[in-house]
Each structure stands twice: as C-alpha cells, then as structure tokens.
Design an enzyme around this catalytic site. Structure first.
Site, PDB file in Angstrom:
ATOM      1  N   LYS A  34       0.825  -1.033   0.148  1.00  0.00           N
ATOM      2  CA  LYS A  34      -0.597  -0.223   0.542  1.00  0.00           C
ATOM      3  C   LYS A  34       1.338   1.621   0.253  1.00  0.00           C
ATOM      4  CE  LYS A  34      -4.172  -2.024   1.967  1.00  0.00           C
ATOM      5  NZ  LYS A  34      -4.452  -2.001   3.358  1.00  0.00           N
TER       6      LYS A  34
ATOM      7  N   LYS B  38      -8.518 -10.672 -11.140  1.00  0.00           N
ATOM      8  CA  LYS B  38      -8.837 -10.825 -10.446  1.00  0.00           C
ATOM      9  C   LYS B  38      -9.916  -9.691 -10.041  1.00  0.00           C
ATOM     10  CE  LYS B  38      -7.934 -11.274  -5.099  1.00  0.00           C
ATOM     11  NZ  LYS B  38      -7.958 -10.125  -4.246  1.00  0.00           N
TER      12      LYS B  38
ATOM     13  N   LYS C  62     -12.051  -3.619  -6.454  1.00  0.00           N
ATOM     14  CA  LYS C  62     -12.727  -2.614  -6.506  1.00  0.00           C
ATOM     15  C   LYS C  62     -11.517  -2.269  -7.038  1.00  0.00           C
ATOM     16  CE  LYS C  62     -13.441  -3.232  -2.175  1.00  0.00           C
ATOM     17  NZ  LYS C  62     -14.510  -3.931  -1.143  1.00  0.00           N
TER      18      LYS C  62
HETATM   19  P1  ADP Z   1     -10.896  -6.032  -3.471  1.00  0.00           P
HETATM   20  O1  ADP Z   1      -9.709  -6.828  -4.059  1.00  0.00           O
HETATM   21  O2  ADP Z   1     -12.487  -5.778  -4.374  1.00  0.00           O
HETATM   22  O3  ADP Z   1     -10.283  -4.917  -2.285  1.00  0.00           O
HETATM   23  P2  ADP Z   1     -11.053  -6.747  -0.482  1.00  0.00           P
HETATM   24  O4  ADP Z   1      -9.709  -7.404  -0.541  1.00  0.00           O
HETATM   25  O5  ADP Z   1     -11.440  -5.895  -0.283  1.00  0.00           O
HETATM   26  O6  ADP Z   1     -11.311  -6.814  -1.922  1.00  0.00           O
HETATM   27  O7  ADP Z   1     -10.820  -8.758  -0.030  1.00  0.00           O
HETATM   28  C1  ADP Z   1     -12.092  -8.739   0.691  1.00  0.00           C
HETATM   29  C2  ADP Z   1     -12.784 -10.530   0.889  1.00  0.00           C
HETATM   30  O8  ADP Z   1     -12.798 -10.591  -0.794  1.00  0.00           O
HETATM   31  C3  ADP Z   1     -11.228 -10.755   0.899  1.00  0.00           C
HETATM   32  O9  ADP Z   1     -11.313 -11.925   2.191  1.00  0.00           O
HETATM   33  C4  ADP Z   1     -10.817 -11.302  -0.606  1.00  0.00           C
HETATM   34  O10 ADP Z   1     -10.326 -12.619  -0.187  1.00  0.00           O
HETATM   35  C5  ADP Z   1     -12.017 -12.143  -1.221  1.00  0.00           C
HETATM   36  N1  ADP Z   1     -11.782 -11.296  -2.470  1.00  0.00           N
HETATM   37  C6  ADP Z   1     -11.479 -10.153  -2.919  1.00  0.00           C
HETATM   38  N2  ADP Z   1     -12.164 -10.634  -4.293  1.00  0.00           N
HETATM   39  C7  ADP Z   1     -12.209 -11.500  -4.429  1.00  0.00           C
HETATM   40  C8  ADP Z   1     -12.207 -12.412  -6.074  1.00  0.00           C
HETATM   41  N3  ADP Z   1     -11.346 -11.622  -6.834  1.00  0.00           N
HETATM   42  N4  ADP Z   1     -12.180 -13.592  -5.827  1.00  0.00           N
HETATM   43  C9  ADP Z   1     -12.335 -14.107  -4.522  1.00  0.00           C
HETATM   44  N5  ADP Z   1     -12.372 -13.320  -3.700  1.00  0.00           N
HETATM   45  C10 ADP Z   1     -12.002 -12.236  -3.700  1.00  0.00           C
END
Ligand code: ADP
Ligand code: TRP
Length: 323
Positions: free
Chosen positions: A113, A192, A195
């Site tokens: 980050k 993947k 957001k």
């Molecule tokens: P983002 O990548 O959208 O910011 P987060 O890092 O906040 O998402 O992830 C929140 C939860 O959702 C985590 O436990 C993560 O493992 C799961 N997660 C996020 N994106 C995916 C994905 N593309 N496939 C499976 N699980 C995901």
C-alpha cells in the site's frame, strides 16, 4: 463450540468476488450452530483510506446490507460495527507498545500500500495491531481470512505471545482458517476481480446496468460465432461456472466447444444467471438500503453484545499491565 471472528473493510459495495470468495463462506460458518461467531465491519480500518464521513457511513450500510441480504442470521451471531466498540482502539494502543516497529515495516500489505497509495499515513503502518486488537479483544479461536491476511494473523499470534510471556496468560492465540476453496473470481477484464481494478460486477445492480456491464466490459476473443471455442480460457464461461448449476455450466461448455454458439449467447446466459440467481438478495439489499433503521437495529444489538465481551477482556488486560 469454536469462537470464530472475521471482519471486512467497508471500502465500497461488495462485488461478486467478495460475495463468493469471502461473504458466503463466512455466513456458512456463522450460521452453523457449532460456532459462536463474531462478524464485524472494519470501518476504523477503512479510515486509513477513506476520509469522507458520508462515504464511510454509506459503505458501512452497503456492507451490512450485503451480509444480511446474503443470508446472515444476525440473531445467531454477534454482528457489529468496529467503531461502535471503542475498546478496540485502547487495546490496539497496548499492543502497539508491545510490538517492534521494525516488524510492522516488513508487513507485505504495508509495503504494497505504501508503494501504491498517495496517503501513506501512520494508521496504515499500525493497521496490523488494530487488526490484532479486533481478534484478541474477543478471545477469538478461529479467524477465517483470505491468503493475503495470513501475515496479519501471524503478527496477531506474535504480539499475543509476547504479551502473555511478559504479563502472564492473558490472550487466546487465534488460529487462521484459510478458505481452502481456491475461489478466484475473475473480473470483467480477466484479472482478479477487485475494487481497485475497476473490473467488478455488482450483483445488486439493476438488470439494465448489469446488462451493460456484461455486454460492454467483459472481454472476449474474436472467434466467429460458428467456430468452436475454448470455454476455459474465456471470462464469460469462468464467471458463468461460478454462478450457475453444474449442469448448466456443462451445457454451456459443450455448446461453446461445438461451435455455432457465440459469446453473445454466453453473455445472455450469464446475465440471466446473475439477475435471476441473485434476485432475492437484490430485493432484500434494496429494501435494507431504503430502510436503514433495520440495519441500525441489527448493528446496535450486535455492538451491545460485543461490548460486554470487549470490556471484560480489556479489564483483564489493564490489570495485567498494572493500570
Ligand atoms: P478488493 O480486492 O475488491 O479490494 P478486498 O481486498 O477488500 O477486495 O477483499 C475482501 C474479501 O473478499 C477478502 O477476503 C478477499 O479474499 C475476497 N475477495 C476479493 N476479491 C476476490 C476475488 N476476485 N475472488 C475471490 N475472493 C475475493
Ligand atoms: N484486514 C482485513 C482485510 O483487509 C479486514 C479485517 C480487519 C479483519 N480486522 C480483522 C479480518 C480481524 C479478520 C479479523 O480483509
């Protein structure tokens, strides 16, 4: 009976990847009567990135509505907003004072980050100790998280052992429960779903918006309609597989391989699967977002229950330190 605890940050409306990869599996654990579950919305952690109070509040509602709409039984688990239990910030301070500065600088998430974000604040640096406090404040035994959070769990165990060693047995050492399903939800561009990548599908969007996203944003190759296609290398099929029955997925795979079935057909099937498959979640989500008192009520009840445990554990910690 195992005490399970997990949190999700409130950085936006959860997308299909969050729902399938994290929220649904956690709800399954939480609704299992063999577990005593603590689930919370990590809105204090979100402050490391979001400084707009309205946005923070809205995201928290959207996250809470998602959990409830996806089937969380809020009477069975302790479901709360992190900021409603201020005891956690006091414990985070004690833990920060027990943990070496140099170890925090080595956290992957901080390195990642701090290289990416404009606002590299001290909260981002101390983040793992607030997360450790989230867990240790409730004597949690098992913490289901994605692989990216494993290092934070190691730090939690580390700081808990240091504290126990110095002041005598105080904290339960939590175990990490990694979600074994190697669930990987691809985003519209094939990477993947995340957001931060702008490649998400929001299952709560209205059908018109979903149609636009699926038709315009999901990438496909230029294989002509009549030619055979490889389902496994396509984003449409890989998403369809995750939101449809095994039979329907097999049927689509066969049709793609046979030829005469185009990406347009596959996208139409995907749209239907998402619109129909999540119809009840969508209507419940909208109902909750339009009537937030129901969310407020659920979270207030959860916070009251959480604070009973939190204040008890915190008293134990204060007396161990000597305050
Ligand atoms: P983002 O990548 O959208 O910011 P987060 O890092 O906040 O998402 O992830 C929140 C939860 O959702 C985590 O436990 C993560 O493992 C799961 N997660 C996020 N994106 C995916 C994905 N593309 N496939 C499976 N699980 C995901
Ligand atoms: N850091 C976690 C994430 O980004 C969210 C979180 C905060 C958490 N506190 C927690 C997860 C405690 C499990 C336990 O996904």
């Amino acid at each position: 009976m195992a005490r399970i605890l997990t949190g999700v940050q409130s950085t936006g409306t959860p997308h299909l990847g969050n729902v399938l990869g994290a929220i649904k599996p956690a709800i399954e654990l939480a609704n299992d009567p063999a577990n005593d579950s603590y689930l919370f919305i990590a809105d204090l952690h979100s402050l490391t990135q979001i400084k707009d109070g309205n946005l923070l509040r809205n995201n928290t509602y959207a996250a809470a509505a998602t959990w409830i709409a996806c089937g969380l039984d809020t009477s069975r688990s302790v479901f709360y907003r992190q900021s409603d239990v201020p005891e956690v910030t006091e414990l985070a301070w004690y833990l920060q004072c027990m943990f070496p500065y140099s170890r925090l600088g080595l956290a992957h998430s901080f390195k990642d980050k701090s290289g990416r974000l404009e606002d590299v604040n001290a909260g981002l640096f101390g983040y793992p100790m607030l997360m450790a406090a989230d867990i240790l404040l409730y004597d949690a035994e098992k913490v289901p998280v994605g692989k990216d959070q494993m290092q934070h769990l190691e730090m939690t165990r580390d700081v808990a052992s240091r504290f126990n060693h110095k002041f005598g047995e105080t904290f339960v050492l939590p175990e990490v429960l990694t979600r074994e399903s190697t669930m990987y939800v691809p985003g519209t561009n094939g990477g993947k779903m995340s957001k931060s990548q702008g490649n998400t599908i929001n299952i709560f969007d209205d059908p018109k918006t979903l149609k636009k996203v699926i038709n315009k944003e999901i990438i496909t190759d230029a294989t002509p309609l009549e030619d055979p296609k490889n389902p496994n290398s396509s984003v449409v099929y890989n998403l369809f597989k995750l939101v449809s029955s095994e039979n329907d997925a097999l049927e689509m795979a066969n049709a793609l391989r046979a030829g005469g079935y185009g990406w347009g057909h596959a996208k139409k099937a995907l749209l239907e699967a998402i619109v129909d498959g999540y119809a009840s979640e969508r209507s419940r989500f909208n109902e909750l977002m339009a009537n937030r008192e129901e969310i407020d009520f659920a979270l207030a009840q959860g916070s009251a229950r959480a604070r009973v445990v939190a204040s008890d554990v915190l008293s134990r910690v204060r007396s161990k330190i000597g305050y």
